[in-house]
Write a protein that holds these residues in place. Sequence first.
Motif, PDB file in Angstrom:
ATOM      1  N   ARG A 165       0.822  -1.215   0.000  1.00  0.00           N
ATOM      2  CA  ARG A 165       0.000   0.000   0.000  1.00  0.00           C
ATOM      3  C   ARG A 165       0.857   1.267   0.000  1.00  0.00           C
ATOM      4  N   MET A 166       2.046   1.218  -0.628  1.00  0.00           N
ATOM      5  CA  MET A 166       2.943   2.382  -0.709  1.00  0.00           C
ATOM      6  C   MET A 166       3.101   2.774  -2.177  1.00  0.00           C
ATOM      7  N   PHE A 167       2.833   4.053  -2.496  1.00  0.00           N
ATOM      8  CA  PHE A 167       2.808   4.463  -3.891  1.00  0.00           C
ATOM      9  C   PHE A 167       3.468   5.825  -4.099  1.00  0.00           C
ATOM     10  N   VAL A 168       4.004   5.995  -5.307  1.00  0.00           N
ATOM     11  CA  VAL A 168       4.597   7.259  -5.740  1.00  0.00           C
ATOM     12  C   VAL A 168       4.145   7.487  -7.181  1.00  0.00           C
ATOM     13  N   PRO A 169       3.779   8.708  -7.566  1.00  0.00           N
ATOM     14  CA  PRO A 169       3.442   8.955  -8.972  1.00  0.00           C
ATOM     15  C   PRO A 169       4.629   8.612  -9.878  1.00  0.00           C
ATOM     16  N   PRO A 170       4.379   8.316 -11.147  1.00  0.00           N
ATOM     17  CA  PRO A 170       5.463   7.883 -12.044  1.00  0.00           C
ATOM     18  C   PRO A 170       6.662   8.819 -12.048  1.00  0.00           C
ATOM     19  N   GLN A 171       6.411  10.134 -12.103  1.00  0.00           N
ATOM     20  CA  GLN A 171       7.518  11.083 -12.145  1.00  0.00           C
ATOM     21  C   GLN A 171       7.736  11.803 -10.815  1.00  0.00           C
ATOM     22  N   GLY A 172       7.099  11.285  -9.753  1.00  0.00           N
ATOM     23  CA  GLY A 172       7.376  11.829  -8.429  1.00  0.00           C
ATOM     24  C   GLY A 172       8.773  11.417  -7.982  1.00  0.00           C
ATOM     25  N   ARG A 173       9.195  11.896  -6.836  1.00  0.00           N
ATOM     26  CA  ARG A 173      10.522  11.572  -6.327  1.00  0.00           C
ATOM     27  C   ARG A 173      10.408  10.932  -4.954  1.00  0.00           C
ATOM     28  N   THR A 174      11.274   9.955  -4.722  1.00  0.00           N
ATOM     29  CA  THR A 174      11.250   9.268  -3.435  1.00  0.00           C
ATOM     30  C   THR A 174      12.622   8.677  -3.138  1.00  0.00           C
ATOM     31  N   ALA A 175      12.699   7.885  -2.077  1.00  0.00           N
ATOM     32  CA  ALA A 175      13.947   7.258  -1.603  1.00  0.00           C
ATOM     33  C   ALA A 175      14.870   8.302  -0.967  1.00  0.00           C
ATOM     34  N   SER A 176      16.105   8.452  -1.462  1.00  0.00           N
ATOM     35  CA  SER A 176      17.121   9.286  -0.812  1.00  0.00           C
ATOM     36  C   SER A 176      17.348   8.793   0.610  1.00  0.00           C
ATOM     37  N   ILE A 177      17.695   7.510   0.717  1.00  0.00           N
ATOM     38  CA  ILE A 177      17.868   6.867   2.018  1.00  0.00           C
ATOM     39  C   ILE A 177      19.256   7.206   2.539  1.00  0.00           C
ATOM     40  N   GLY A 178      19.315   8.079   3.510  1.00  0.00           N
ATOM     41  CA  GLY A 178      20.600   8.486   4.066  1.00  0.00           C
ATOM     42  C   GLY A 178      20.446   9.764   4.868  1.00  0.00           C
ATOM     43  N   THR A 179      21.556  10.243   5.392  1.00  0.00           N
ATOM     44  CA  THR A 179      21.543  11.450   6.217  1.00  0.00           C
ATOM     45  C   THR A 179      22.695  12.362   5.802  1.00  0.00           C
ATOM     46  N   VAL A 180      22.631  13.603   6.240  1.00  0.00           N
ATOM     47  CA  VAL A 180      23.627  14.590   5.831  1.00  0.00           C
ATOM     48  C   VAL A 180      23.790  15.636   6.925  1.00  0.00           C
ATOM     49  N   VAL A 181      24.976  16.209   6.997  1.00  0.00           N
ATOM     50  CA  VAL A 181      25.254  17.358   7.870  1.00  0.00           C
ATOM     51  C   VAL A 181      25.773  18.486   6.992  1.00  0.00           C
ATOM     52  N   ILE A 182      25.220  19.656   7.150  1.00  0.00           N
ATOM     53  CA  ILE A 182      25.666  20.828   6.395  1.00  0.00           C
ATOM     54  C   ILE A 182      26.367  21.776   7.362  1.00  0.00           C
ATOM     55  N   THR A 183      27.610  22.113   7.046  1.00  0.00           N
ATOM     56  CA  THR A 183      28.352  23.039   7.898  1.00  0.00           C
ATOM     57  C   THR A 183      29.251  23.906   7.026  1.00  0.00           C
ATOM     58  N   THR A 184      29.848  24.907   7.616  1.00  0.00           N
ATOM     59  CA  THR A 184      30.697  25.825   6.857  1.00  0.00           C
ATOM     60  C   THR A 184      31.807  26.353   7.757  1.00  0.00           C
ATOM     61  N   ASN A 185      32.746  27.010   7.129  1.00  0.00           N
ATOM     62  CA  ASN A 185      33.854  27.634   7.858  1.00  0.00           C
ATOM     63  C   ASN A 185      33.896  29.102   7.471  1.00  0.00           C
ATOM     64  N   GLU A 186      33.444  29.954   8.355  1.00  0.00           N
ATOM     65  CA  GLU A 186      33.403  31.387   8.070  1.00  0.00           C
ATOM     66  C   GLU A 186      34.652  32.116   8.558  1.00  0.00           C
ATOM     67  N   GLY A 187      35.614  31.338   9.102  1.00  0.00           N
ATOM     68  CA  GLY A 187      36.820  31.978   9.634  1.00  0.00           C
ATOM     69  C   GLY A 187      37.545  32.849   8.625  1.00  0.00           C
ATOM     70  N   PRO A 188      37.881  32.310   7.421  1.00  0.00           N
ATOM     71  CA  PRO A 188      38.600  33.135   6.447  1.00  0.00           C
ATOM     72  C   PRO A 188      37.855  34.421   6.095  1.00  0.00           C
ATOM     73  N   ALA A 189      36.550  34.320   5.935  1.00  0.00           N
ATOM     74  CA  ALA A 189      35.773  35.523   5.584  1.00  0.00           C
ATOM     75  C   ALA A 189      35.820  36.538   6.706  1.00  0.00           C
ATOM     76  N   LEU A 190      35.771  36.070   7.935  1.00  0.00           N
ATOM     77  CA  LEU A 190      35.824  36.994   9.069  1.00  0.00           C
ATOM     78  C   LEU A 190      37.194  37.648   9.191  1.00  0.00           C
ATOM     79  N   GLU A 191      38.217  36.844   8.916  1.00  0.00           N
ATOM     80  CA  GLU A 191      39.567  37.403   8.984  1.00  0.00           C
ATOM     81  C   GLU A 191      39.767  38.496   7.937  1.00  0.00           C
ATOM     82  N   LYS A 192      39.181  38.298   6.737  1.00  0.00           N
ATOM     83  CA  LYS A 192      39.270  39.334   5.707  1.00  0.00           C
ATOM     84  C   LYS A 192      38.599  40.624   6.152  1.00  0.00           C
TER      85      LYS A 192
END
Length: 447
Positions: A165-192
């Motif tokens: 009983r699990m469905f997705v339209p033909p051109q819909g998007r699904t899955a992407s099984i995984g995790t992510v962390v988004i981070t940055t380093n603003e040190g150089p910009a601050l030093e400038k």
Amino acid sequence: MRRAVSLSPRALLAAGVSGVLALDVGAAEGRVWSLDSHPSPDVKPVALTAEERAGRDMGYDARIGPVAVVRVRGPIDQRAQAWMCGITDGYDSIERRFSAALSDVDVRAVVLEIDSPGGDAMGMVAAVRRMRAAAERAGKPVYSVADEYATSAAFALMMVADRGRMFVPPQGRTASIGTVVITTNEGPALEKEGVEVRIFRSGKRKMRPSGVESIDDATAEEIQARVDALAESFATWVAVRRGGAASDYLALQGASLSGEDAARRGLVDGTLTAQEVIEMAGIEAYRAEMAEAVGLAPGATDEQIKQKAAEYRSAAEQLTAVRGKLAALEAERIAERAKSEAEERAKVEAQKRAAFVSEVREACNAAFISSETEKALVAHYDAHGEASARSALGMARSQKPLVKSEKVGAAPVVSSAGLTPAQRKRAAELGATEEEYAASIGAKGGE
């Protein structure tokens, strides 16, 4: 009531998003998402459809016939919360709405209608496991459908539905099984900009990453280990619901898939739209009602329901015939009983009449009444009944015999020639013939 938000990596960083995400960032950045207000109990949309009002009154999103619809829109937080762009849905709010739908006595099936790129990884697996346990306790069928996106954490939510009983339209998007962390380093910009950044730590691992300094190897390894652990938990959940091993799903490398590709790989059960799934759920709910009505399990097929209904129709016809026969037999029994009772009453009446006839005969023989009176009393009995005849007998019966007793063998005197006019009158008063009266006085001129 809804505001558009950007979910690009830069926008997420600008918004201060941190921690591990179960989010398809590519899918998130490729669309414009809007945040709804419905997870907040204090803010409700201005205009609602009748289906939405029915659902909101019960604590979820909409009720279409016997089907409850729980909608998930936009990014998902661990807990629903308000922020400057609107209200972000959360696992806590989704879980509450799902439980409310399962608890509604008028609901026979629940559809999770999802349009989300995912969201926070924290609390995700625990929430979906609780939701699945609640569905199993309720015993109601659960469907899920992407409308049109259900990736990452939203895909984890899809797995709450029953297998098949699990469905997705033909051109819909699904899955992407995984995790992510988004981070940055603003040190150089601050030093400038002439900003000196110095961090004083109580320990080497305190506040790493900081976002204002380079990420060292130890920090990178720590982040990667956390990402991998949560991804493993995510993939294990998918394996529980879809079969196989967690490694099979991690081998997809976190890729999002079209509905067609996901169905081909066995990640979902087919390519249907949300409307089609809701209609399917409604049809199956009505079929389950029909199955239960004829004594079958809710999952019975159309053919089984038809066969059982045919059996019931045949049994009903036979029952009608049997009831007809029983009614005829009962009518015969009642008629026979009535006949028997009538015969018994006639017998009793005959016995009473015979007793009365015998009684008036004895009275006549004893000369308390005349033979004419005897005949009249019997006729009166037949015309007016026992009570009236006995009353008449009491009035006609003489206090003393009308005829004197004779010795055995002696012939009574029956000549009426010698009766005086007074005696003739007396005979008439007594209702006797002159001969009877003459016989009663026994001799000429006697009293």
